[in-house]
Motif scaffolding. Structure first.
Motif, PDB file in Angstrom:
ATOM      1  N   ALA A   1      17.993 -64.933  21.264  1.00 27.64           N
ATOM      2  CA  ALA A   1      18.148 -65.346  19.870  1.00 27.64           C
ATOM      3  C   ALA A   1      18.946 -66.634  19.703  1.00 27.64           C
ATOM      4  O   ALA A   1      18.746 -67.372  18.733  1.00 27.64           O
ATOM      5  CB  ALA A   1      18.823 -64.221  19.075  1.00 27.64           C
ATOM      6  N   ALA A   2      19.859 -66.907  20.618  1.00 23.65           N
ATOM      7  CA  ALA A   2      20.706 -68.109  20.526  1.00 23.65           C
ATOM      8  C   ALA A   2      20.817 -68.736  21.910  1.00 23.65           C
ATOM      9  O   ALA A   2      21.880 -68.679  22.552  1.00 23.65           O
ATOM     10  CB  ALA A   2      22.085 -67.749  19.980  1.00 23.65           C
ATOM     11  N   PRO A   3      19.743 -69.329  22.430  1.00 25.34           N
ATOM     12  CA  PRO A   3      19.732 -69.842  23.809  1.00 25.34           C
ATOM     13  C   PRO A   3      20.759 -70.931  24.083  1.00 25.34           C
ATOM     14  O   PRO A   3      21.064 -71.217  25.232  1.00 25.34           O
ATOM     15  CB  PRO A   3      18.301 -70.371  23.969  1.00 25.34           C
ATOM     16  N   GLY A   4      21.306 -71.542  23.032  1.00 24.90           N
ATOM     17  CA  GLY A   4      22.312 -72.575  23.230  1.00 24.90           C
ATOM     18  C   GLY A   4      23.688 -72.017  23.552  1.00 24.90           C
ATOM     19  O   GLY A   4      24.608 -72.769  23.895  1.00 24.90           O
ATOM     20  N   VAL A   5      23.842 -70.701  23.446  1.00 25.67           N
ATOM     21  CA  VAL A   5      25.131 -70.056  23.724  1.00 25.67           C
ATOM     22  C   VAL A   5      25.182 -69.643  25.191  1.00 25.67           C
ATOM     23  O   VAL A   5      24.346 -68.880  25.657  1.00 25.67           O
ATOM     24  CB  VAL A   5      25.333 -68.812  22.833  1.00 25.67           C
ATOM     25  N   ALA A   6      26.160 -70.152  25.918  1.00 25.12           N
ATOM     26  CA  ALA A   6      26.344 -69.760  27.323  1.00 25.12           C
ATOM     27  C   ALA A   6      27.064 -68.418  27.366  1.00 25.12           C
ATOM     28  O   ALA A   6      27.989 -68.182  26.595  1.00 25.12           O
ATOM     29  CB  ALA A   6      27.152 -70.814  28.066  1.00 25.12           C
ATOM     30  N   VAL A   7      26.622 -67.536  28.239  1.00 26.26           N
ATOM     31  CA  VAL A   7      27.181 -66.185  28.305  1.00 26.26           C
ATOM     32  C   VAL A   7      27.982 -65.992  29.590  1.00 26.26           C
ATOM     33  O   VAL A   7      27.517 -66.329  30.686  1.00 26.26           O
ATOM     34  CB  VAL A   7      26.067 -65.126  28.235  1.00 26.26           C
ATOM     35  N   VAL A   8      29.185 -65.453  29.434  1.00 28.94           N
ATOM     36  CA  VAL A   8      30.028 -65.090  30.577  1.00 28.94           C
ATOM     37  C   VAL A   8      30.334 -63.601  30.465  1.00 28.94           C
ATOM     38  O   VAL A   8      30.771 -63.126  29.419  1.00 28.94           O
ATOM     39  CB  VAL A   8      31.352 -65.887  30.584  1.00 28.94           C
TER      40      VAL A   8
END
Length: 216
Positions: free
Chosen positions: A72-79
Motif C-alpha cells: 500500500a505504501a511502497p515508498g516506506v522502508a520497513v525494518v
C-alpha cells in the motif's frame, strides 16, 4: 529529518525505543502504533520514511503488517524489530520486503544506524542476524552460485556494477558518488535490477550478488 513510524504493542518498549531514536537530531518519531493494523493505517496516512515494526503484535503481526505496508505504501522502508533471532523469522521478514532486521537486545547504536541506512536506500541487518544469514548461505553455496550466475546473465555491465555495490551494502547516494552518476540514475538502475532478478528488495538482490561472486 527522517520520519519514523514506530509500532510495538508494549508502551514501555515504545518509550525506550523512542528515546533512543530521538537522541539523534535527524530522527523524528512521527507516529506510533500499538498493533499491526494501526501501523498499516498510519503508514498509509502519514507516509513516514521508515516503519519500525515489532514482529509479534496483536490484530496483525509485524510480518503481515510489513507485507501490507510494502503493497500500500511502497515508498516506506520497513525494518523489523524483535527479541527473537530464529532463522524462520529472518527469512519471512526478508521475504515480505523488509529492508532491515534488528534485535531488541542489540546495541542502541545499531538501531540508529539501521534506520539511517534503510532511509538512505540501503539494507541493514544487525551483526547477529547477518551471521545467521551467512551461515544459512554457507550450505549448498556452489549450487546457488551457479543459479545466481545464470540470473545475472541478462544484466548489462553497468547493472552488474551497481548490483555489486548493492551487495557490498552501499546506499544509493554512496553508489552515485562511487560511479560518478546522479542518485536518481542509481535508483532507476536498482529498480531495473530488482525486476530482472525477480527479487523484492535490496537484501535479496545483495544475496544474489554474493552468490554470483560479484562481491568478495
Amino acid at each position: 529529518m527522517i520520519r519514523i513510524l514506530l509500532a510495538d504493542d508494549e508502551a514501555m518498549i515504545r518509550a525506550g525505543i523512542r528515546a533512543i531514536l530521538t537522541s539523534d537530531p535527524e530522527l523524528d518519531v512521527a507516529a506510533e502504533a500499538a498493533d499491526g493494523r494501526e501501523a498499516v493505517d498510519l503508514a498509509i496516512s502519514h507516509h513516514p520514511d521508515v516503519a519500525l515494526l515489532d514482529i509479534r503484535m496483536p490484530r496483525l503481526d509485524g510480518l503481515a503488517a510489513a507485507a501490507e505496508i510494502r503493497r500500500a505504501a511502497p515508498g516506506v522502508a520497513v525494518v523489523m524489530l524483535t527479541t527473537f533471532g530464529e532463522d524462520d523469522y529472518i527469512a519471512k521478514a526478508l521475504d515480505v520486503g523488509a529492508s532491515g532486521f534488528l534485535l531488541k537486545s542489540g546495541d542502541p547504536r545499531e538501531l540508529i544506524a539501521g534506520v539511517h541506512a534503510v532511509a538512505d536506500g540501503a539494507a541493514y541487518l544487525s551483526p547477529k542476524v547477518a551471521q545467521r544469514v551467512i551461515s544459512r548461505l554457507a550450505g549448498g553455496r556452489m549450487a546457488r552460485g551457479a543459479a545466481a550466475r545464470d540470473r545475472i546473465e541478462g544484466l548489462t555491465e553497468r547493472e552488474r556494477e551497481v548490483l555489486a555495490l548493492v551487495g557490498a551494502g552501499l546506499s544509493n547516494a554512496e553508489i552515485a558518488r562511487r560511479l560518478h552518476i546522479v542518485e536518481g540514475t542509481v535508483k532507476a538502475y536498482v529498480s531495473t535490477i530488482l525486476t530482472r532478478l525477480d527479487v523484492r528488495n535490496r537484501v535479496q538482490a545483495a544475496i544474489v550478488a554474493h552468490e554470483a561472486g560479484l562481491v568478495a
